[in-house]
Design an enzyme around this catalytic site. Structure first.
Site, mmCIF file in Angstrom:
data_model
loop_
_atom_site.group_PDB
_atom_site.id
_atom_site.type_symbol
_atom_site.label_atom_id
_atom_site.label_comp_id
_atom_site.label_asym_id
_atom_site.label_seq_id
_atom_site.Cartn_x
_atom_site.Cartn_y
_atom_site.Cartn_z
ATOM 1 N N ASP A 74 0.813 -1.363 -0.112
ATOM 2 C CA ASP A 74 -0.096 0.103 -0.014
ATOM 3 C C ASP A 74 0.912 1.121 -0.086
ATOM 4 O O ASP A 74 1.749 1.340 0.847
ATOM 5 C CB ASP A 74 -0.895 -0.110 1.220
ATOM 6 N N TYR A 79 2.955 10.135 -0.477
ATOM 7 C CA TYR A 79 4.199 9.587 0.357
ATOM 8 C C TYR A 79 5.406 9.825 -0.425
ATOM 9 O O TYR A 79 6.491 9.682 0.165
ATOM 10 C CB TYR A 79 4.041 8.247 0.776
ATOM 11 N N HIS A 135 -7.462 9.789 -1.447
ATOM 12 C CA HIS A 135 -6.610 9.751 0.046
ATOM 13 C C HIS A 135 -7.459 10.311 1.201
ATOM 14 O O HIS A 135 -7.364 9.891 2.188
ATOM 15 C CB HIS A 135 -5.367 10.309 -0.111
ATOM 16 N N LEU A 220 -1.126 -0.247 15.359
ATOM 17 C CA LEU A 220 -0.374 -0.595 16.473
ATOM 18 C C LEU A 220 -0.321 0.773 17.310
ATOM 19 O O LEU A 220 0.536 0.684 18.346
ATOM 20 C CB LEU A 220 0.961 -0.967 16.047
ATOM 21 N N ARG A 270 10.474 -8.856 12.982
ATOM 22 C CA ARG A 270 9.101 -8.602 13.452
ATOM 23 C C ARG A 270 8.041 -9.052 12.400
ATOM 24 O O ARG A 270 6.807 -9.720 12.527
ATOM 25 C CB ARG A 270 8.767 -7.256 13.703
#
Length: 314
Positions: A74, A79, A135, A220, A270
């Site tokens: 994604d 960005y 967006h 998170l 991770r």
């Protein structure tokens, strides 16, 4: 785990995933499927400095994600890292057909969606994307502008260069405006979602009623940005119970609600653990609600703060 779940598909209307040996795809209302666990080249991986110069770290982090089974990728034009994703795709042995690629348009003033999309397609070096999103709704000064831009998105889908179209950061009123005139309703709304931002006011119920899949960024946050907080002891207790980390409990909390979930970690260990451990456990409905109930005791918004009052939990 039971083999009779092998053909089971969670969907955008709220059918929840069962425990399986893998993280399933979610069936979208247009018939396409989206992997429920994705890698986000989001704010954490935004381009810094000279945006015309390739950032090799972003390329390497994305290659690490692909190498560890993250085929849902994604990104967004804002960005500045679509070229980095293109480089990672080109260097990866995984064929384009196995990847699910999302990018987003910022709806720049005076620019058509077609122009923005063509530029993104060129930077990505592909001939189609799996999911194209607006967006945010904040470019629009009226419902009519939301509707006009959505019509441009529909033209892209009709052209065959975009398989699915959706939105990001839309509230119920923005979606209601779009749905008044839509020929192809949005199939996804990508939103910040975690225990401290559960969008009270019925947004998730509305999305499921309309068959619009919920996709979470920032899942998170309660672990990484908003700690300490009331969910911490529950995360820790469940992490000990299931032999996983608090981060894995946080991701599973989203997945167990039928929510497509993005992570932006560049840490290979991770990422490996996410792929290995998330299919191994499933929270009970009571555990999901315990986290939700504790989360409602605190409010934290990590993104788009300037668009909302401090205690606006929508």
């Amino acid at each position: 785990m039971n083999s009779d779940t092998s053909g089971f598909k969670p969907d955008a209307f709220g059918t929840l995933p069962k425990q399986q040996e893998y993280i399933p795809n979610l069936k979208l209302s247009d018939g396409n499927e989206i992997p429920m666990l994705g890698y986000g080249l989001g704010t954490a991986n935004s381009k810094r400095g000279n945006k015309d110069e390739l950032d090799q770290k972003i390329v390497n982090d994305t290659l690490t994600a692909i190498r560890n089974g993250f085929y849902h990728l994604d990104c967004a034009e804002s960005y500045g890292n679509e070229r980095e994703l293109s480089a990672a795709i080109a260097q990866s042995p995984v064929p384009r057909s196995k990847l699910f690629i999302t990018t987003k348009t910022s709806c720049r003033p005076g620019e058509s969606v077609e122009t923005a999309f063509s530029r993104s397609l060129s930077k990505l070096g592909v001939d189609y994307v799996d999911l194209y999103l607006i967006h945010s709704p904040f470019f629009a000064e009226s419902p009519r502008q939301l509707q006009e831009k959505w019509a441009e998105m529909e033209a892209l889908k009709d052209s065959g260069r975009v398989r699915s179209i959706g939105v990001s950061n839309y509230l119920r009123e923005h979606l209601e405006a779009v749905l008044e005139t839509a020929k192809h309703p949005p199939v996804v709304n990508q939103i910040e979602y975690h225990p401290y931002l559960q969008h009270t006011g019925g947004l998730l119920d509305f999305l499921r009623e309309k068959g619009i899949a919920v996709e979470a960024y920032g899942p998170l946050t309660a672990v990484t940005k908003a700690a300490p907080g009331p969910v911490d002891p529950i995360y820790e207790r469940l992490a000990a119970k299931y032999g996983v980390s608090s981060a894995e409990v946080a991701l599973r909390w989203c997945l167990d609600q039928g929510i497509v979930t993005l992570t932006t970690s560049g840490n290979e260990e991770r990422l490996k653990n996410y792929q290995a451990k998330l299919p191994m456990f499933k929270l009970t409905p009571k555990e999901v609600e315990d986290i939700a109930e504790a989360g409602r005791k605190k409010h934290y918004r990590g993104f788009w703060k300037g668009k909302f009052d401090e205690d606006d939990r929508r």
